[in-house]
Motif scaffolding. Sequence first.
Motif: not given
Length: 115
Positions: A13-14, A86-88, A114-115
């Motif tokens: 997760q983020a 981060k998702p990026e 994942s965000s």
Amino acid sequence: QVQLVESGGGLVQAGGSLRLSCAASGSIFRYSDMGWYRQAPGKQRELVAHISSGGSTNYADSVKGRFTISRDNAKNTVYLQMNSLKPEDTAVYYCNLRNNFLNYWGQGTQVTVSS
């Protein structure tokens, strides 16, 4: 012939953390610069972090302060500690070994945030 085997990727997760490892075969590891690169879908492969044979490091601006590259010459292994993900940051992460004569890549390990 040098083999590079990456491990440690996965789904997180983020805000979470992962630690990637890359184990190299052979005896040239300690004399080689090591790098972590990543490639997201539809994008070019980019340098994430680099550590020289002497231990000097540099990072992409996007990961400074969040990622740390390190190496253990006794274990022929380079690490990438990734915090505050981060998702990026989602991409396939590749290990690279390079010196004046050689340039090898690992098979890659998927990191999904994942965000």
